[in-house]
Design an enzyme around this catalytic site. Structure first.
Site, short mmCIF file in Angstrom:
data_model
loop_
_atom_site.label_atom_id
_atom_site.label_comp_id
_atom_site.label_asym_id
_atom_site.label_seq_id
_atom_site.Cartn_x
_atom_site.Cartn_y
_atom_site.Cartn_z
N LYS A 110 0.81 -1.22 0.00
CA LYS A 110 0.00 0.00 0.00
C LYS A 110 0.85 1.27 0.00
O LYS A 110 0.36 2.34 -0.36
CB LYS A 110 -0.98 -0.02 1.16
CG LYS A 110 -2.06 -1.08 0.94
CD LYS A 110 -3.20 -0.99 1.93
CE LYS A 110 -4.34 -1.92 1.56
NZ LYS A 110 -4.04 -3.35 1.83
C1 LIG Z 1 -4.69 -4.37 1.22
C2 LIG Z 1 -3.98 -5.65 1.08
C3 LIG Z 1 -4.38 -6.64 0.15
C4 LIG Z 1 -5.62 -6.48 -0.69
O1 LIG Z 1 -5.46 -5.50 -1.69
P1 LIG Z 1 -6.71 -5.03 -2.54
O2 LIG Z 1 -6.19 -3.99 -3.45
O3 LIG Z 1 -7.72 -4.52 -1.58
O4 LIG Z 1 -7.21 -6.23 -3.27
C5 LIG Z 1 -3.62 -7.79 0.03
N1 LIG Z 1 -2.52 -7.99 0.80
C6 LIG Z 1 -2.10 -7.08 1.70
C7 LIG Z 1 -0.91 -7.39 2.53
C8 LIG Z 1 -2.80 -5.88 1.87
O5 LIG Z 1 -2.37 -4.97 2.77
#
Ligand SMILES: *Cc1c(COP(=O)(O)O)cnc(C)c1O
Length: 462
Positions: A110
């Protein structure tokens, strides 16, 4: 390049408007009016992640920012990564690769999207001479990435609501040990849904804002986050095949943002074979791709908590662009009674899925097995989210051809309890994660009361 809503009643919007607003006025999600096309020959001449970003990001920002301004922003955008190239590629065998997206300061992918969002928020606020409040609820990695990305900017005050729940101690400490005057972590005695309801009311009431102040959303529907993620798909394809072969990508997904970024890269010209939509037991997406049943059920807690969702917000973008072929009234119709009535597409429309998408649902026991097995076979430790994607590749291997990239969305050190339960050992812990155990936790405790929380924000928003 302007933007419009998937539901047809909000259009002609600039990049900056979309950035600062998040959700469209009609409740839909913003989409670019057309898919900008890349010149693959030009991309082949580039080298670093940043080079790629400097080519991709300006394709979306021209309605609001001069290209030179954007290039300057990008030079400063991604910071505190443990690797020069931000994303590392780790080869497992002849056909399997891992794209490591966890080298940022919060050890989850993220950071790519939220650091880009924060950089543009700050630029926009400064040139309008305004300030903003960031308000978000988080059950996993969004909160820490948002806090970390925004804390360096005086123009932004962040208020993050942490529900009681299933996040790991590391995830929680990443948010409660930040010592920064413009960051406020609120521990709310309630569920994630309670916190989200408060955030939603905040966006309609806005009572705690000063005149002329923005309220910013950091959830994954903000288009700028998708742009940041598109860049690493182009980067990985360049490094692995120089765009000469279509690749498969296995994406561990919850809200479908990361999958939609992959799909977007493909629509912009990146060669692609299949996208594996890899989910844990919160399997609304798998039920859709395997059974044409997109229906909301209760969230269940898993060992991959950042994917514990009941609906996948960004999926609306795929319904609009891919299935409804950009017919916004059709998309609005599907969503009119959702989630009360499930979304079920006409058979011929739904059959298109097979051109690009495969899906698999991995339960906790198989997730642990995948972590053990990957360690044994490749001497490589993966986190539970990555393990979901890796297991999906093994289970679907009959249906895919060519090389496959597993997206590794978090560093295993974020989930020490799970590693221990799998009888595995954490060997390296990134610096950014080891310090959080030395620092004292501080957070403001609240009942799930919007009035008390709004009062608190008013008091601290000066
Ligand atoms: C947020 C997150 C996801 C999911 O991502 P999306 O874009 O919501 O599908 C998967 N793995 C981790 C470690 C995350 O922080």
């Amino acid at each position: 390049m302007l933007f419009h809503s998937t539901r047809g009643n909000d259009s002609g919007r600039t990049f900056e408007e979309v950035l600062m607003q998040g959700l469209a006025n009609d409740g839909g999600l913003f989409m670019p009016d057309t898919w900008p096309q890349v010149d693959l020959e030009h991309l082949k001449s580039l080298n670093s992640f940043l080079d790629i970003a400097k080519y991709i990001v300006p394709l979306f920002t021209k309605s609001s920012f001069a290209d030179d301004e954007v290039l300057n922003i990008l030079d400063k955008t991604w910071h505190d990564f443990g690797k020069d190239n931000l994303a590392e590629i780790h080869q497992l065998d002849d056909s399997k690769y891992v794209l490591e997206l966890f080298h940022g300061p919060t050890a989850a992918f993220k950071d790519f999207g939220l650091q880009l969002a924060a950089a543009f928020f700050d630029q926009s606020l400064n040139r309008q001479n305004k300030t903003a409040v960031v308000l978000g609820a988080t059950s996993g990695d969004t909160g820490s990435a948002a806090i970390d990305a925004c804390k360096r900017f005086d123009s932004i005050k962040s208020f993050i609501l942490l529900p009681d729940g299933n996040m790991s101690e590391v995830q929680r400490r990443q948010m409660t040990t930040v010592n920064s005057p413009n960051v406020f972590t609120l521990r709310v005695n309630g569920s994630f849904d309670d916190c989200q309801a408060i955030v939603k009311e905040a966006f309609s009431e806005r009572s705690f804002l000063k005149d002329d102040q923005f309220l910013l959303a950091v959830n994954s529907i903000n288009w700028v986050r998708i742009i940041g993620q598109i860049c690493y798909y182009f980067y990985a394809s360049l490094k692995i095949t120089n765009y000469n072969q279509p690749l498969n990508f296995s994406v561990p997904t919850g809200n479908f943002g990361n999958v939609f970024a992959c799909y977007s890269a493909h629509k912009m010209g990146m060669p692609l074979n299949k996208i594996l939509v890899s989910v844990n037991e919160n399997n609304i997406l798998h039920r859709f791709f395997s059974d044409n049943d997109y229906s909301k059920t209760k969230v269940c807690e898993t060992i991959s908590p950042s994917m514990d969702i009941s609906i996948a917000s960004n999926f609306e973008r795929l319904v609009y662009d891919f299935y409804a072929e950009r017919d916004s009234s059709m998309c609005a119709n599907f969503y009119k009674n959702f989630p009360v009535s499930p979304i079920k597409l006409e058979e011929n429309m739904w059959n298109k899925s097979k051109d690009i998408f495969l899906s698999y649902c991995v339960d906790d026991i198989s997730t642990i097995e995948a972590m053990k097995h990957t360690y044994k076979k490749f001497n490589y430790l993966i986190d539970p989210h990555t393990a979901v994607a890796s297991e999906a590749v093994d289970r679907l291997s009959q249906d895919i051809q060519g090389k496959t990239i597993i997206l590794s969305t978090a560093h295993p050190a974020k989930f020490p309890e799970v590693i221990k339960n799998a009888n595995l050992t954490l060997e390296d812990i990134p610096n950014s994660l080891s310090v959080i155990f030395d620092n004292e936790e501080r957070a403001y405790n609240f009942p799930a009361s919007k009035d008390l929380i709004f009062d608190f924000i008013t008091k601290n928003n000066s």
